[in-house]
Design an enzyme around this catalytic site. Structure first.
Site: not given
Ligand code: GLU
Length: 305
Positions: A61, A64, A188, A240, A258
């Site tokens: 993430s 992002k 994504y 988050y 993650v």
């Molecule tokens: N590619 C991961 C997912 O969609 C990203 C989540 C993350 O890194 O927090 O679950």
């Protein structure tokens, strides 16, 4: 700085309670949780690292923050008709808010929001072309052409992508996606699977340290206002439902993934990347957060003084 980082590796990096690696992506489940790395890229160009700072990991993430930057470059403020800019207070892959809010994700960093951003930057192109563009941008800001996507991780995530597919279809049902769901998800999953080490990642964050300009090369990447806004979103939404806790403990804009990485920005001072694969209960790197907390105690870099 080198002494501080060595000390962090020797103390935080050696903790027994390292959290739990993400196991919902099979390819991430087999990562050795004992690895730990930290890199500080200072605004004056000096770079300090300790631990496994050459080891590549899945940025997940953290990507992002980069796709949001690209989307803002392409669409400008029209991005905000697609995603909001409020913290969600919900888990990264939650679907509940989406129904109440008519398929518009709370912010660009929760999964639904990042999927909407992937849709925005696709603009009718093939995922391959868009991924090449994302990769080119990341290579440019990190000044490193060797950065690439780990196909195995992307395929692994795709094989277990039911939750993200649900989010995408749900948004599509509200008429919120312009491109086919499969293309959006493919884009994504692949941008989440970019592999970097902490040295590359810290360098990639430098444009957010100096008002949108890389302080080392002098190259402008985004406007001052845009850099400020990206940093504020990272502070409010980058972890988050752990964003409040991260602001409380560390006090820097940051984006976690993650894969166990965190990119944190100390405006005017440094871009910092940490990596420790074990996660806490809400999916943020457990020792990575502790390391940043220690670093800020030593340097006084919290944006709150
Ligand atoms: N590619 C991961 C997912 O969609 C990203 C989540 C993350 O890194 O927090 O679950």
């Amino acid at each position: 700085m080198q002494d501080i980082l060595d000390q962090i590796v020797a103390t935080v990096g050696a903790s027994a309670d390292r959290g739990k690696v993400a196991d919902y992506i099979p390819q991430l489940a087999c990562i050795d949780a004992n690895q730990f790395a930290i890199t500080v890229a200072l605004a004056d160009g000096r770079i300090f690292s300790a631990g496994d700072s050459q080891q590549l990991f899945s940025i997940q993430s953290i990507s992002k923050a980069f796709t949001l930057t690209i989307a803002l470059g392409k669409l400008g403020d029209a991005v905000w008709s697609r995603v909001g800019r409020e913290p969600s207070g919900d888990p990264f892959n939650s679907i509940v808010q989406l129904e109440h809010e008519h398929g518009k994700p709370r912010n660009p960093f929760i999964n639904a929001g990042a999927i909407a951003i992937a849709d925005a930057i696709l603009m009718g192109h093939q995922p391959k072309e868009t991924l090449a563009e994302i990769l080119q941008f990341v290579r440019f800001i990190a000044a490193d052409d060797s950065i690439s996507i780990d196909e195995k991780v992307a395929r692994s995530e795709q094989s277990r992508g039911d939750r993200n597919a649900s989010l995408a279809h749900f948004m599509a049902s509200f008429g919120r996606l312009d491109n086919p769901v499969d293309c959006v998800l493919g884009t994504y999953f692949h941008h989440c699977s970019i592999a970097m080490n902490t040295q590359q990642l810290a360098k990639a964050g430098l444009f957010l340290v100096d008002n949108g300009r890389n302080p080392v090369s002098g190259t402008r990447v985004v406007s001052t206002q845009r850099a400020r806004r990206i940093n504020s979103l990272m502070l409010m939404c980058g972890h988050y439902d752990g964003s409040g806790e991260f602001a409380f403990r560390v006090g820097l804009p940051g984006k976690s993934g993650v894969g166990g990485g965190i990119l944190a920005i100390a405006p005017g001072k440094a871009s910092i990347a940490v990596w420790s694969p074990g996660l806490d209960d809400v999916g943020n790197s457990k020792l990575g957060t502790a390391a940043l907390e220690k670093l800020v105690q030593h340097t006084g870099w919290s944006i709150f003084g």
